[in-house]
Design a protein around this motif. Structure first.
Motif, PDB file in Angstrom:
ATOM      1  N   GLU A 118       0.839  -1.111   0.069  1.00 45.60           N
ATOM      2  CA  GLU A 118      -0.012   0.055  -0.019  1.00 45.60           C
ATOM      3  C   GLU A 118       0.989   1.406  -0.083  1.00 45.60           C
ATOM      4  N   SER A 119       1.925   1.295   0.829  1.00 44.10           N
ATOM      5  CA  SER A 119       2.871   2.312   0.868  1.00 44.10           C
ATOM      6  C   SER A 119       3.546   2.520  -0.520  1.00 44.10           C
ATOM      7  N   VAL A 120       3.962   1.555  -1.042  1.00 45.58           N
ATOM      8  CA  VAL A 120       4.633   1.526  -2.383  1.00 45.58           C
ATOM      9  C   VAL A 120       3.767   2.166  -3.590  1.00 45.58           C
ATOM     10  N   GLU A 121       2.443   1.958  -3.422  1.00 45.00           N
ATOM     11  CA  GLU A 121       1.480   2.501  -4.337  1.00 45.00           C
ATOM     12  C   GLU A 121       1.525   3.999  -4.133  1.00 45.00           C
ATOM     13  N   TYR A 122       1.206   4.292  -2.935  1.00 47.61           N
ATOM     14  CA  TYR A 122       1.229   5.759  -2.566  1.00 47.61           C
ATOM     15  C   TYR A 122       2.416   6.428  -3.112  1.00 47.61           C
ATOM     16  N   LEU A 123       3.565   5.616  -2.776  1.00 49.08           N
ATOM     17  CA  LEU A 123       4.908   6.627  -3.164  1.00 49.08           C
ATOM     18  C   LEU A 123       5.029   6.658  -4.582  1.00 49.08           C
ATOM     19  N   LYS A 124       4.563   5.646  -5.292  1.00 45.96           N
ATOM     20  CA  LYS A 124       4.597   5.742  -6.800  1.00 45.96           C
ATOM     21  C   LYS A 124       3.651   6.904  -7.303  1.00 45.96           C
ATOM     22  N   HIS A 142       2.785   9.632  -5.418  1.00 41.18           N
ATOM     23  CA  HIS A 142       3.031  10.945  -4.804  1.00 41.18           C
ATOM     24  C   HIS A 142       4.347  11.403  -4.972  1.00 41.18           C
ATOM     25  N   PHE A 143       5.279  10.471  -5.546  1.00 36.51           N
ATOM     26  CA  PHE A 143       6.804  10.703  -5.934  1.00 36.51           C
ATOM     27  C   PHE A 143       7.051  10.371  -7.012  1.00 36.51           C
ATOM     28  N   PRO A 144       6.512  10.642  -8.261  1.00 42.32           N
ATOM     29  CA  PRO A 144       6.879  10.175  -9.455  1.00 42.32           C
ATOM     30  C   PRO A 144       8.551  10.277  -9.946  1.00 42.32           C
ATOM     31  N   GLU A 145       9.063  11.275  -9.301  1.00 43.00           N
ATOM     32  CA  GLU A 145      10.469  11.483  -9.561  1.00 43.00           C
ATOM     33  C   GLU A 145      11.238  10.475  -8.933  1.00 43.00           C
ATOM     34  N   LEU A 146      10.808   9.656  -8.283  1.00 46.46           N
ATOM     35  CA  LEU A 146      11.493   8.427  -7.741  1.00 46.46           C
ATOM     36  C   LEU A 146      11.568   7.368  -9.059  1.00 46.46           C
ATOM     37  N   HIS A 147      10.631   7.428  -9.768  1.00 39.93           N
ATOM     38  CA  HIS A 147      10.776   6.639 -11.273  1.00 39.93           C
ATOM     39  C   HIS A 147      10.812   5.104 -10.486  1.00 39.93           C
ATOM     40  N   ASN A 148      12.022   4.502 -10.978  1.00 37.14           N
ATOM     41  CA  ASN A 148      12.150   3.031 -10.881  1.00 37.14           C
ATOM     42  C   ASN A 148      13.175   2.810  -9.577  1.00 37.14           C
ATOM     43  N   LYS A 149      13.193   3.835  -8.820  1.00 33.79           N
ATOM     44  CA  LYS A 149      13.945   3.529  -7.356  1.00 33.79           C
ATOM     45  C   LYS A 149      13.080   3.373  -6.181  1.00 33.79           C
TER      46      LYS A 149
END
Length: 259
Positions: free
Chosen positions: A65-71, A73-80
Motif C-alpha cells: 500500500e505504501s509502495v503504491e502511495y509513493l509511486k 506522490h513521488f513520480p520523480e523516484l521513477h524506478n528507484k
C-alpha cells in the motif's frame, strides 16, 4: 490514494512532524550521493531527501500500500522504489556505496542493524530513528548498564552519535515509547585484527550471560580464561578489549587442539 493505514504487524508509526523530519534528513552529512531510505511509509523523510539535489534517492518498502502511495506522490523516484523486505533484500540494484536513512520499525530495528553490519563495507553512514532505549543502548560507553551487543559490534566499525530524542506524540498512531535519532559514521577499520566471526560469537556469548563473569560465560571445558579477563563482566570491556579477548580465545583454542 490519499493516506496509508498504519499496520500494527509491520510496526508502522508514521511521523507527522515536518520539522523533525527535516531535522533527521539534515543530519545526513556524508559525501556519498546515493542514499537508501528504509521503510518510507508515506514519504515524510522522502520529501526532504528529494529537496537535496546532491542526493540520488532510493527507497525500499515492504508494504504494498505504501509502495503504491509513493509511486503516485513521488513520480520523480521513477524506478528507484524497491518493493522488498529490507532484511532479505540483497540491494543489487544499488551502487557499491550508499548511505542509509529511515525511521526504523521498533520490532525489527536490531535485525536492521545486523543487516547494516553485514553491509558495513558498502554503507559509510546511517541516520535513523529508533526506540529511545535502543538508541541509548547503542551509543552507551563501556561500563554503562545499557552497554551491550550492538554497542560493541557497531562500535567496532562505526562512530556512534546520539543526536536527539523524539516525543511519542508526533506519530500516528503514537507508540508507547519515546524515540531518538542516532548517526553512525564508518570508521577507518577495514578488518579487525582478529577472527571476525569469532569476535561476533564472543561478544554475543558474553552479553547473553551479562551478569556472569567472563570465566563463567565464556569458559568452555578445557578452556580457562586468564586475567585480566576472567574476573570481568562484559560491560567492562571496550571494543579493543573484546578484540584482544577474541585473539586470546583463538590462541587458547589452537593450543587446546595442539595446533
Amino acid at each position: 490514494m490519499n493516506i496509508v493505514r498504519p499496520k500494527k504487524k509491520l510496526g508502522q508509526h508514521f511521523l507527522r512532524d515536518q520539522n523533525i523530519a527535516r531535522k533527521i534528513v539534515d543530519n545526513l552529512r556524508g559525501p556519498i550521493p546515493d542514499v537508501l531510505e528504509v521503510g518510507p511509509g508515506m514519504g515524510v523523510l522522502t520529501r526532504f531527501l528529494l529537496q537535496r539535489p546532491e542526493l540520488n534517492v532510493h527507497v525500499v518498502e515492504i508494504d504494498t500500500e505504501s509502495v503504491e502511495y509513493l509511486k503516485t506522490h513521488f513520480p520523480e523516484l521513477h524506478n528507484k522504489i524497491y518493493s522488498h523486505d529490507f532484511l532479505k533484500w540483497e540491494a543489487r540494484q544499488l551502487p557499491e556505496l550508499f548511505s542509509i536513512i529511515g525511521n526504523f520499525p521498533y520490532n525489527i530495528s536490531s535485525q536492521i542493524f545486523f543487516r547494516i553490519l553485514a553491509w558495513r563495507h558498502r554503507v559509510p553512514e546511517v541516520v535513523c530513528m529508533v526506540q529511545k532505549e535502543v538508541a541509548e543502548r547503542i551509543s552507551a560507553p563501556p561500563g554503562s548498564k545499557t552497554y551491550g551487543i550492538l554497542s560493541v559490534l557497531l562500535g567496532a566499525f562505526y562512530n556512534i552519535e546520539y543526536l536527539f530524542a523524539v516525543s511519542e506524540q508526533v506519530f500516528v498512531p503514537p507508540p508507547k515509547v519515546k524515540s531518538a535519532v542516532i548517526r553512525l559514521t564508518r570508521n577507518p577499520v577495514e578488518e579487525l585484527s582478529c577472527n571476525e566471526a569469532l569476535f561476533f560469537q564472543t561478544v554475543k556469548a558474553a552479553f547473553n550471560k551479562r551478569r556472569k563473569m567472563l570465566r563463567n560465560s565464556l569458559g568452555e571445558k578445557g578452556l580457562e580464561l586468564p586475567e585480566p579477563f576472567a574476573e570481568k563482566r562484559p560491560e567492562q570491556l571496550s571494543v579493543a578489549d573484546f578484540i584482544e579477548l577474541t585473539k586470546l580465545i583463538q590462541n587458547l583454542k589452537k593450543t587446546e587442539n595442539g595446533i
